[in-house]
Design a protein around this motif. Structure first.
Motif, PDB file in Angstrom:
ATOM      1  N   ASP A 176       9.774   2.160   2.391  1.00  0.00           N
ATOM      2  CA  ASP A 176      10.177   1.147   1.412  1.00  0.00           C
ATOM      3  C   ASP A 176       9.301  -0.102   1.472  1.00  0.00           C
ATOM      4  N   THR A 177       8.656  -0.318   2.636  1.00  0.00           N
ATOM      5  CA  THR A 177       7.630  -1.370   2.677  1.00  0.00           C
ATOM      6  C   THR A 177       6.522  -0.998   1.691  1.00  0.00           C
ATOM      7  N   ALA A 178       6.148   0.307   1.713  1.00  0.00           N
ATOM      8  CA  ALA A 178       5.074   0.787   0.820  1.00  0.00           C
ATOM      9  C   ALA A 178       5.487   0.693  -0.641  1.00  0.00           C
ATOM     10  N   SER A 179       6.685   1.170  -0.989  1.00  0.00           N
ATOM     11  CA  SER A 179       7.049   1.179  -2.415  1.00  0.00           C
ATOM     12  C   SER A 179       7.235  -0.247  -2.926  1.00  0.00           C
ATOM     13  N   ASN A 180       7.729  -1.127  -2.061  1.00  0.00           N
ATOM     14  CA  ASN A 180       7.869  -2.528  -2.459  1.00  0.00           C
ATOM     15  C   ASN A 180       6.490  -3.162  -2.708  1.00  0.00           C
ATOM     16  N   ALA A 212      -0.547   0.354   1.064  1.00  0.00           N
ATOM     17  CA  ALA A 212       0.722   1.000   0.693  1.00  0.00           C
ATOM     18  C   ALA A 212       0.655   2.496   0.980  1.00  0.00           C
ATOM     19  N   LEU A 213      -0.497   3.106   0.679  1.00  0.00           N
ATOM     20  CA  LEU A 213      -0.616   4.552   0.906  1.00  0.00           C
ATOM     21  C   LEU A 213      -0.519   4.873   2.404  1.00  0.00           C
ATOM     22  N   SER A 214      -1.161   4.061   3.247  1.00  0.00           N
ATOM     23  CA  SER A 214      -1.082   4.318   4.705  1.00  0.00           C
ATOM     24  C   SER A 214       0.354   4.200   5.181  1.00  0.00           C
ATOM     25  N   LEU A 215       1.046   3.160   4.726  1.00  0.00           N
ATOM     26  CA  LEU A 215       2.446   2.981   5.134  1.00  0.00           C
ATOM     27  C   LEU A 215       3.299   4.144   4.634  1.00  0.00           C
ATOM     28  N   TYR A 216       3.018   4.557   3.403  1.00  0.00           N
ATOM     29  CA  TYR A 216       3.778   5.652   2.798  1.00  0.00           C
ATOM     30  C   TYR A 216       3.607   6.935   3.623  1.00  0.00           C
ATOM     31  N   ALA A 217       2.343   7.240   3.962  1.00  0.00           N
ATOM     32  CA  ALA A 217       2.067   8.467   4.726  1.00  0.00           C
ATOM     33  C   ALA A 217       2.754   8.388   6.094  1.00  0.00           C
ATOM     34  N   GLY A 218       2.682   7.216   6.734  1.00  0.00           N
ATOM     35  CA  GLY A 218       3.345   7.050   8.043  1.00  0.00           C
ATOM     36  C   GLY A 218       4.852   7.232   7.916  1.00  0.00           C
ATOM     37  N   GLY A 219       5.414   6.703   6.835  1.00  0.00           N
ATOM     38  CA  GLY A 219       6.867   6.815   6.619  1.00  0.00           C
ATOM     39  C   GLY A 219       7.296   8.264   6.478  1.00  0.00           C
ATOM     40  N   GLY A 246       4.905  15.312  -3.059  1.00  0.00           N
ATOM     41  CA  GLY A 246       4.272  15.633  -4.346  1.00  0.00           C
ATOM     42  C   GLY A 246       4.475  14.501  -5.346  1.00  0.00           C
ATOM     43  N   CYS A 247       5.701  13.956  -5.374  1.00  0.00           N
ATOM     44  CA  CYS A 247       5.967  12.806  -6.271  1.00  0.00           C
ATOM     45  C   CYS A 247       5.130  11.608  -5.825  1.00  0.00           C
ATOM     46  N   GLY A 248       5.037  11.417  -4.503  1.00  0.00           N
ATOM     47  CA  GLY A 248       4.242  10.293  -3.968  1.00  0.00           C
ATOM     48  C   GLY A 248       2.792  10.408  -4.430  1.00  0.00           C
ATOM     49  N   ALA A 249       2.263  11.646  -4.395  1.00  0.00           N
ATOM     50  CA  ALA A 249       0.874  11.845  -4.860  1.00  0.00           C
ATOM     51  C   ALA A 249       0.767  11.469  -6.335  1.00  0.00           C
ATOM     52  N   ALA A 250       1.780  11.840  -7.128  1.00  0.00           N
ATOM     53  CA  ALA A 250       1.743  11.516  -8.569  1.00  0.00           C
ATOM     54  C   ALA A 250       1.767  10.001  -8.788  1.00  0.00           C
ATOM     55  N   ALA A 251       2.355   9.271  -7.855  1.00  0.00           N
ATOM     56  CA  ALA A 251       2.378   7.804  -7.988  1.00  0.00           C
ATOM     57  C   ALA A 251       1.054   7.185  -7.536  1.00  0.00           C
ATOM     58  N   PHE A 252       0.529   7.688  -6.407  1.00  0.00           N
ATOM     59  CA  PHE A 252      -0.620   7.001  -5.795  1.00  0.00           C
ATOM     60  C   PHE A 252      -1.970   7.396  -6.399  1.00  0.00           C
ATOM     61  N   VAL A 253      -2.127   8.690  -6.787  1.00  0.00           N
ATOM     62  CA  VAL A 253      -3.459   9.123  -7.240  1.00  0.00           C
ATOM     63  C   VAL A 253      -3.968   8.279  -8.422  1.00  0.00           C
ATOM     64  N   PRO A 254      -3.147   8.061  -9.479  1.00  0.00           N
ATOM     65  CA  PRO A 254      -3.675   7.220 -10.580  1.00  0.00           C
ATOM     66  C   PRO A 254      -4.036   5.805 -10.111  1.00  0.00           C
ATOM     67  N   GLU A 272       7.763   3.456 -11.058  1.00  0.00           N
ATOM     68  CA  GLU A 272       8.835   4.287 -11.647  1.00  0.00           C
ATOM     69  C   GLU A 272       8.900   5.644 -10.950  1.00  0.00           C
ATOM     70  N   VAL A 273       7.721   6.212 -10.690  1.00  0.00           N
ATOM     71  CA  VAL A 273       7.698   7.510  -9.996  1.00  0.00           C
ATOM     72  C   VAL A 273       8.292   7.349  -8.588  1.00  0.00           C
ATOM     73  N   LEU A 274       7.963   6.244  -7.924  1.00  0.00           N
ATOM     74  CA  LEU A 274       8.474   6.031  -6.558  1.00  0.00           C
ATOM     75  C   LEU A 274       9.986   5.791  -6.545  1.00  0.00           C
ATOM     76  N   VAL A 275      10.508   5.203  -7.623  1.00  0.00           N
ATOM     77  CA  VAL A 275      11.968   5.004  -7.715  1.00  0.00           C
ATOM     78  C   VAL A 275      12.681   6.364  -7.757  1.00  0.00           C
TER      79      VAL A 275
END
Ligand SMILES: CC(C)=CCC/C(C)=C/CC/C(C)=C/COP(=O)(O)OP(=O)(O)O
Length: 333
Positions: A176-180, A212-219, A246-254, A272-275
């Motif tokens: 949630d640190t990452a998505s925030n 954010a991506l590093s934090l997300y992957a760690g999470g 998979g959803c995380g990839a759809a949020a971060f790749v673009p 929105e994807v992360l929500v």
């Protein structure tokens, strides 16, 4: 009579917009997942765990909008308080009432949760009042609130949380640190104008997205590691985590493919994807505790509700309406 009816409708709508309905299932799922993880069998007090976390979250939205009313007047004047549809006093009262209702539920279930509950409330105020405008500490304090919600959920089900919940809580904190942080990429122009020193304002959007991506992957890795102690269905937990990734990839790749400038609409799409993704993540924890079938049955309706309400309400909440075209007006008049 018609005027009173219209005013009442406007006020109700302003409250509902403040709740951000597309987000409210998430804290409920967090509380439920914590309670399910901690209970030896079945889920003890699932409605209390879900309801207490959701009410705590609503108080966070009311109080956050109350503290942010100055910034929102600059960047988001269409929101309920700056637009005058919800008074600042009503928002404050709403925040206090939701926090009180959450406290009553929590304390009635297990009075020993009270210190953690007070820390969570202090965290909500600290996030909105102090840390949000300072950058990473704001994102981390928001992540910590999610970890607290899952631990409080666990303590509603049993006197003390199990140690196996620790990697789950730590993983949710990082997530949630990452998505925030991704949320701040959307708000970069308004934050700069309002004097908020968010990570993208200070260091640019590219660094913010990479962090954010590093934090997300760690999470996600931490929540995956917790599958080793899953009370019931480790494979189900991992399966839903793969869907979340998979959803995380759809949020971060673009975001990663964008150049040094990310427009607010693209950043909003990623958030929105992360929500939606975080609902799958919370359901993964529930799957580990109670099985993938139960988790999926809970997840599907709340995911659908979140997607539909996000489609209907989100963009209007984040962006002021475009100025009306001056058709038919004589510009020299
Ligand atoms: C029982 C209890 C007190 C539980 C606390 C529950 C909890 C996690 C509250 C957080 C509320 C909050 C400030 C949300 C706003 O996030 P945001 O809209 O700024 O950011 P986001 O995009 O990261 O969601």
């Amino acid at each position: 009579m018609a005027g009173r009816w219209t005013r009442g409708r406007t006020t109700v709508l302003a409250h509902v917009q403040t709740w951000r309905p597309y987000t409210t299932s998430y804290p409920a799922l967090l509380g439920l997942a914590g309670a399910a993880w901690a209970a030896d069998a079945g889920v003890r007090r699932p409605a209390v765990a879900a309801g207490a976390a959701a009410l705590g979250w609503l108080s966070g939205h009311y109080l956050g909008d109350w503290f942010d009313r100055g910034l929102d007047a600059i960047a988001k004047p269409q929101r309920p308080i700056p637009s005058g549809r919800l008074s600042a006093d009503a928002a404050l009262v709403g925040g206090v009432l939701c926090a009180t209702a959450s406290a009553v539920l929590v304390v009635a279930a297990n009075w020993a949760v009270l210190p953690l509950f007070l820390i969570a409330m202090a965290g909500i105020v600290g996030y909105s009042r102090v840390f949000k405008k300072r950058g990473l500490s704001g994102n981390v304090s928001r992540g910590a609130l999610t970890a607290l919600a899952v631990v409080i959920g666990a303590m509603i089900a049993r006197p003390a949380p199990p140690w196996s919940l620790l990697p789950v809580a730590a993983g949710l904190l990082l997530h949630d640190t990452a998505s925030n942080l991704v949320g701040t990429v959307r708000d970069v122009d308004g934050d700069r104008e309002g004097g908020y020193r968010s990570v993208p304002v200070r260091h640019g959007v590219r660094r913010a997205v990479r962090l954010a991506l590093s934090l997300y992957a760690g999470g996600l890795a931490l929540v995956a590691s917790a599958a080793g102690w899953a009370p019931r269905d480790a494979a189900g937990q991992v399966a839903l985590l793969v869907v979340a990734a998979g959803c995380g990839a759809a949020a971060f790749v673009p975001l990663l493919r964008s150049g040094p400038v990310i427009d607010a609409r693209s950043a909003l799409r990623a958030h929105e994807v992360l929500v939606a993704e975080r609902l799958v993540l919370a359901a993964a924890v529930l799957a580990g505790a109670r099985g993938v079938v139960t988790a999926t049955v809970v997840l599907l309706p709340v995911l659908l509700f979140s997607l539909v309400t996000q489609k209907l309400m989100r963009a209007g909440h984040e962006f002021p309406p475009a100025p009306a075209p001056l058709f038919g007006k004589d510009p020299s008049a």
